[in-house]
Design an enzyme around this catalytic site. Structure first.
Site, PDB file in Angstrom:
ATOM      1  N   LYS B  79      15.708 -13.080 -11.951  1.00  0.00           N
ATOM      2  CA  LYS B  79      14.909 -13.204 -10.724  1.00  0.00           C
ATOM      3  C   LYS B  79      14.446 -14.652 -10.540  1.00  0.00           C
ATOM      4  O   LYS B  79      14.058 -15.309 -11.515  1.00  0.00           O
ATOM      5  CB  LYS B  79      13.705 -12.255 -10.827  1.00  0.00           C
ATOM      6  CG  LYS B  79      12.909 -12.095  -9.530  1.00  0.00           C
ATOM      7  CD  LYS B  79      11.776 -11.063  -9.714  1.00  0.00           C
ATOM      8  CE  LYS B  79      10.991 -10.852  -8.427  1.00  0.00           C
ATOM      9  NZ  LYS B  79       9.893  -9.870  -8.579  1.00  0.00           N
ATOM     10  N   SER B 158       9.663  -6.290  -4.791  1.00  0.00           N
ATOM     11  CA  SER B 158      10.162  -7.615  -4.520  1.00  0.00           C
ATOM     12  C   SER B 158      11.440  -7.985  -5.287  1.00  0.00           C
ATOM     13  O   SER B 158      12.149  -8.900  -4.859  1.00  0.00           O
ATOM     14  CB  SER B 158       9.086  -8.639  -4.849  1.00  0.00           C
ATOM     15  OG  SER B 158       8.824  -8.677  -6.234  1.00  0.00           O
ATOM     16  N   SER B 182       7.317  -3.694  -8.021  1.00  0.00           N
ATOM     17  CA  SER B 182       8.431  -4.583  -7.660  1.00  0.00           C
ATOM     18  C   SER B 182       9.675  -4.471  -8.529  1.00  0.00           C
ATOM     19  O   SER B 182      10.706  -5.031  -8.187  1.00  0.00           O
ATOM     20  CB  SER B 182       7.970  -6.042  -7.674  1.00  0.00           C
ATOM     21  OG  SER B 182       7.228  -6.323  -6.519  1.00  0.00           O
TER      22      SER B 182
END
Lengths: 95, 496
Positions: B79, B158, B182
């Site tokens: 990420k 997210s 997330s």
């Protein structure tokens, strides 16, 4: 509670954000909706509750006060949008 | 072999690599090819092609010398919120444009030391603020699952890019972060496994901070066993993060397969109210049945303060964000706005932040500044910290009364269409996190496991919530759910 235009401007200033008139109007409406939702917390009796400080209690540990880090000036300045003579460079702040 | 590589889990890769039936280079090239043919999914914000290939060659050398670490030669997507030395890291925000960290986050450093290969950085909501990946400065990642009428869907957020990367076989596994859901919500939306560890299990050092008391890194994988393997690697105390705990890291994989006979699993009645769809209720019933058949005792339990979780979260998370994001000022790193000669330092701050942050981030910074400001602090922030203590106390009470874990749906619905966000108010979007937020507030570990398909043939997940530090137990439960309920339907590669 809903917030008004002046409060929105004040918190924008605190957040160092510039908002246009249209943006401010939109923010007033959106924040009021969120704050109204958050108002639900008033239903909860918290008179005998302490605020949470740490979700999983971890005893902070002390360590010897030795210097084991530092001297990274060059590395740090590498990412600066503007740097001069080993310093961050910003617009003039003193007349 | 090629299409078979797509379905390989880490545990299968591990065996094939050790038997030299597959090389890390083949594997790495395969994913890189998949990535280049999946551009429209927008899963990666940066592809580290040459770096990945050089690491794969190195890994193959180690394997040929039988010198193998846990994740030797296994390709990952990381990420964009993790600092990776010398590689772009900007939390999908314009304000960190051009930022090249001079150091690695502890989690990515541990992954490198374990021999894994970074394929690139994955897309996400800006500063991890969002539930659809649509707040990303890079544009939204797209869910590889699609409706029968070919309508494109969000991957959730997210950690949307990380979820897409695993689901569409653009890596063997990925790493996300979870502040209010997330990892788990996008895992559920894309039909993969996502685990949020106990707060303090993984170091937060080098992870771009959103809400420090809630943020945790965790694995996003093709299988429950893979989540156990990755979690072991990324866990452990780190002196660079004062909130990382000094607790031992067990071999989580060993918990998988243990008997759950006599264990008590709670099903929170407070989560099944408010017009939950029949499909989600059915999903929950299936989960209950599978665990009952395995010998567990399923009981209805009450979490009376859980209905205040979202309100609490939307005070605390923005408050912490407004403090954490104060550092972005156009001076130290990233984007700097242009100012006129007569403008001053304050204008530089305001212009940089106004041009550098997206709308959702600004909204949360403003909420945060409001709830922390003089006159409102007690009524909002302090109140929320007190209610947070009650939300956690609900869980503590259940655990001390013999409940071993909890079973809930991960999300109220399957993935929704791309662009639907524009017809929703910010508040409606926040309601997506209704089942995931309480565990962040209480610091508990939780896992989402693919458990079924809805009437549109889209994936749904079940969530298991455990006691602090008992990730092993929820992984074991997750494995039982996975073996019995995981949909067999394969994705069609419409994006190729």
């Amino acid at each position: 509670m809903s917030i008004d235009y002046d409060v929105a401007l004040k918190i924008a200033k605190l957040s160092r954000l510039k908002l246009t008139k249209v943006q401010t109007d939109k923010i007033v409406a959106e924040l009021s909706e969120v704050l109204h939702f958050v108002q639900k917390l008033d239903e909860v009796d918290t008179s005998s509750v302490s605020p949470m400080n740490m979700v999983i209690p971890i005893e902070p540990k002390q360590r010897p006060d030795n210097v084991d880090d530092g001297n990274y000036r060059e590395k740090i300045l590498k990412n600066a949008p503007s740097a001069k003579e080993g310093f961050f460079s910003v617009p003039k702040v003193v007349e | 072999m090629n299409s078979e590589i797509d379905d390989l889990t880490i545990s299968q890769i591990r065996t094939l690599l050790q038997r030299k039936e597959l090389s890390s280079l083949e594997l790495t090239k395969h994913y890189l090819e998949n990535i280049s043919s999946a551009e429209q999914l927008n899963a990666y914000s940066f592809i580290a092609k040459d770096y990945a290939i050089s690491l794969a060659i190195e890994a193959d050398k180690k394997i040929s010398n039988n010198d193998v670490e846990d994740l030797c030669g296994v390709p990952f997507g990381i990420k964009d919120i993790f600092c990776t030395k010398g590689f772009p890291t900007q939390a999908a925000s314009k304000i960190l444009d051009g930022f090249l960290p001079e150091y690695d986050s502890t989690v990515t450093e541990k992954l490198s030391k374990a021999g894994s290969i970074m394929l690139g950085k994955t897309n996400m909501d800006e500063f991890a603020m969002g539930s659809s990946n649509e707040t990303s400065f890079y544009g939204s990642a797209i869910n590889p699952w699609i409706t029968e009428t070919n309508e494109k869907l969000v991957p959730g957020g997210s950690s949307g890019g990380s979820a897409v990367a695993v689901s569409a076989s653009l890596c063997a596994a990925s790493i996300g972060t979870d502040t209010g859901g997330s990892i788990r919500q996008p895992a559920s939306f894309t039909g993969i496994v996502g685990l949020k560890p106990t707060y303090g299990r993984c170091s937060r050092y080098g992870i771009i901070a959103f809400a420090s008391s809630l943020d945790q890194a965790g694995p996003m994988t093709k299988s429950v066993r893979d989540a156990a393997i990755v979690l072991k690697t990324i866990s452990g105390h780190d002196s660079k993060d004062s909130t990382s705990a000094r607790v031992s890291v067990p071999d989580f994989e060993e918990s998988i397969g243990e008997s759950i006979r006599g264990k008590t699993i709670g099903v929170p009645i407070d989560y099944t109210t408010d017009g939950m769809s029949p499909e989600i209720l059915k999903l929950l019933e299936n989960g209950k049945k599978v665990l009952t058949d395995s010998g567990a005792r399923l009981v209805d339990v009450a979490l009376p303060h859980t209905k205040y979780s979202l309100s609490t979260y939307y005070v605390i998370a923005p408050a912490e964000a407004s403090s954490n994001l104060a550092r972005y000022d156009g001076v130290k790193y990233g984007f700097r706005a242009k100012i006129a000669p007569e403008e001053n330092l304050n204008d530089l701050y305001e212009k940089t932040r106004s041009e550098g942050f997206g709308d959702e981030v600004k909204r949360r910074l403003l909420i945060g500044a409001f709830v922390l400001s003089a006159g409102f602090y007690d009524a909002y922030y302090l109140k929320a910290q007190k209610v947070r203590a009650l939300v956690k106390q609900d869980f503590d009470n259940l655990f001390s009364n013999g409940v071993d874990a909890l079973l809930t749906p991960t999300t109220p619905t399957a993935a929704f269409p791309l662009g639907k966000k524009n017809q929703m108010s910010p508040l409606e979007m926040y309601l997506n996190d209704i089942f995931t937020v309480p565990t962040n507030l209480a610091g508990l570990p939780a896992i989402s496991v693919p458990s079924g398909l809805d009437s549109n043939k889209l994936p749904l997940g079940l969530q298991l919530i455990g006691r602090p530090w008992e990730e092993g137990f929820i992984l074991n439960l997750g494995n039982i759910i996975e073996e019995n309920l995981r949909p067999k339907q394969k994705l069609k590669k419409w994006w190729v």
